[in-house]
Design an enzyme around this catalytic site. Structure first.
Site, mmCIF file in Angstrom:
data_model
loop_
_atom_site.group_PDB
_atom_site.id
_atom_site.type_symbol
_atom_site.label_atom_id
_atom_site.label_comp_id
_atom_site.label_asym_id
_atom_site.label_seq_id
_atom_site.Cartn_x
_atom_site.Cartn_y
_atom_site.Cartn_z
ATOM 1 N N CYS A 185 0.823 -1.207 0.000
ATOM 2 C CA CYS A 185 0.000 0.000 0.000
ATOM 3 C C CYS A 185 0.861 1.263 0.000
ATOM 4 O O CYS A 185 1.859 1.324 0.709
ATOM 5 C CB CYS A 185 -0.844 -0.043 1.272
ATOM 6 S SG CYS A 185 -1.631 1.480 1.638
ATOM 7 N N THR A 187 -0.915 4.392 0.094
ATOM 8 C CA THR A 187 -1.893 5.451 0.395
ATOM 9 C C THR A 187 -1.300 6.577 1.252
ATOM 10 O O THR A 187 -1.528 7.761 0.996
ATOM 11 C CB THR A 187 -3.122 4.845 1.110
ATOM 12 O OG1 THR A 187 -3.780 3.995 0.178
ATOM 13 C CG2 THR A 187 -4.088 5.898 1.596
HETATM 14 P P1 5GP Z 1 -0.877 -6.836 4.299
HETATM 15 O O1 5GP Z 1 -1.325 -8.025 5.063
HETATM 16 O O2 5GP Z 1 -0.276 -7.207 2.982
HETATM 17 O O3 5GP Z 1 0.010 -5.924 5.093
HETATM 18 O O4 5GP Z 1 -2.180 -5.963 3.989
HETATM 19 C C1 5GP Z 1 -3.249 -6.453 3.241
HETATM 20 C C2 5GP Z 1 -4.256 -5.339 3.048
HETATM 21 O O5 5GP Z 1 -3.703 -4.234 2.328
HETATM 22 C C3 5GP Z 1 -5.468 -5.703 2.209
HETATM 23 O O6 5GP Z 1 -6.396 -6.491 2.894
HETATM 24 C C4 5GP Z 1 -6.014 -4.336 1.830
HETATM 25 O O7 5GP Z 1 -6.809 -3.769 2.842
HETATM 26 C C5 5GP Z 1 -4.750 -3.488 1.716
HETATM 27 N N1 5GP Z 1 -4.411 -3.252 0.312
HETATM 28 C C6 5GP Z 1 -4.298 -4.139 -0.675
HETATM 29 N N2 5GP Z 1 -3.930 -3.535 -1.847
HETATM 30 C C7 5GP Z 1 -3.834 -2.235 -1.572
HETATM 31 C C8 5GP Z 1 -3.518 -1.082 -2.363
HETATM 32 O O8 5GP Z 1 -3.200 -1.155 -3.548
HETATM 33 N N3 5GP Z 1 -3.553 0.109 -1.723
HETATM 34 C C9 5GP Z 1 -3.896 0.209 -0.403
HETATM 35 N N4 5GP Z 1 -3.953 1.417 0.137
HETATM 36 N N5 5GP Z 1 -4.152 -0.850 0.380
HETATM 37 C C10 5GP Z 1 -4.136 -2.043 -0.210
#
Ligand code: 5GP
Length: 345
Positions: A185, A187
């Site tokens: 992410c 953001t």
């Molecule tokens: P991780 O477990 O990889 O740290 O986080 C997974 C979460 O990241 C997902 O469930 C979703 O909420 C968030 N996420 C997935 N793709 C994106 C993206 O392209 N941008 C953002 N802001 N969040 C993402």
């Protein structure tokens, strides 16, 4: 004048759990299966609360099939067609730990209803990056009105108590918490918006529990200890993408380079995902996700067993016999450094 909230906001890496006098002699005594009862949905659900993210790489049929047998929830990615989903649900022995996912456009509402109306599944994850927009609340409200307490609704994402409560009042059983903590992410970098995940989880869990709602902490877990800390902060479910994305069950392309095996992993708001799944990237949008190559990790069962082992061991350290006892038994130390990384690289 612009307000500054200056009480400390914490991530998982900012804390460690205090070990405590315990009545457990072995991790075998720690019960990691919890029976969840919801505010609206009338059935109970038995699971560990570990949840696979509905990303295109991780929210696959293969993942759901495997995870269902390992007591973990899977949120399917939303780009499968109705026919593909129906075919899968008919072939899977038990769909009780599977959610379909949807955005909030009108055609997505139709698609969601079409799938729910088959009677093969009764759990929906309504997932948008910015859970603060009014159309999300309206969408949940409409779903809840149409299906009453026959469906389980998870919705998000938000990071504050006011909006957690708003989504619950509009019909969500489970609110998904997290803006910007995800491994793929960007953001926070692109918009400046976000909140350290542990503080978001603690505040929103408290707000949700006060009205018989629950939360799913979404994103930011990098190791089993982070998942334990999330439960300790009050999370009922913990959603994970990156930690499962290197597995066989993930749809990311396997890349062999030199003597290394890697898997492609991308954020769902990345330019890559938008082009792949929507055929284009709209001009008014910036990419809020990244594309990365991560180490291949083999069958996902290896990863989940390591996570479960970590949870059981932590429960033994803090004296929690049942998963739902973890927050009651937990005390955090705020720390300046959590790991000794001298040999890590
Ligand atoms: P991780 O477990 O990889 O740290 O986080 C997974 C979460 O990241 C997902 O469930 C979703 O909420 C968030 N996420 C997935 N793709 C994106 C993206 O392209 N941008 C953002 N802001 N969040 C993402």
């Amino acid at each position: 004048m612009t307000t500054i909230i200056d009480n400390v906001q914490l991530d998982y890496s900012d804390v460690l759990l205090q070990p405590k006098r315990t009545t457990l002699n072995s991790r075998k005594e720690a019960d990691i299966i919890r029976t969840f009862k919801f505010k609206y949905y009338k059935k109970a659900l038995s699971a560990t609360g570990v949840t696979v993210a509905n990303m295109a790489t991780t929210g696959t049929f293969e993942m759901a099939k495997t995870m269902s047998k390992l007591n973990a929830v899977t949120c399917l990615q939303k780009h499968y067609s109705v026919d593909e989903i129906v075919e899968f649900l008919k072939s899977n022995d038990d769909n009780s730990l599977v959610f379909i996912s949807t955005g909030i456009k009108d055609d997505e509402f139709q698609k969601t209803c079409e799938i729910l109306d088959t009677g093969l599944i009764d759990k929906v994850c309504v997932d948008i990056a910015n859970g603060y927009i009014p159309n999300l609340s309206q969408f949940i409200n409409k779903l809840r009105e149409k299906y009453g307490n026959n469906i389980l609704i998870m919705a998000g994402n938000v990071v504050t108590s006011d909006m957690t409560q708003e989504l619950i009042l509009n019909g969500a059983d489970l609110v998904k918490i997290g803006i910007g903590p995800g491994s793929a992410c960007t953001t926070r970098k692109i918009t400046g918006i976000g909140r350290p995940q542990l503080s978001a989880v603690m505040e929103c869990a408290d707000a949700a529990h006060g009205m018989n709602g629950m939360i799913c902490a979404d994103g930011g877990c990098t190791c089993p200890g982070d998942i334990v800390k999330s439960y300790a902060g009050g999370a009922d479910f913990v959603m994970i993408g990156g930690m499962f994305a290197g597995s066989d069950e993930s749809a990311g392309e396997l890349i062999k380079r030199d003597d290394k095996e890697l898997k492609l992993f991308y954020g769902m708001s990345s330019g890559y995902a938008q082009n792949k799944h929507w055929g284009k990237m709209n001009k008014y949008r910036a990419s809020e996700g990244r594309v990365v190559e991560i180490p291949y990790t083999g069958p996902v069962e290896n990863t989940i067993e390591e996570i479960y082992g970590g949870i059981r061991s932590a429960m033994t350290y803090i004296g929690a016999r049942r998963l739902k006892d973890i927050p009651k038994c937990a005390t955090f130390y705020k720390v300046n450094r959590q790991l000794n990384e001298i040999f890590a690289k």
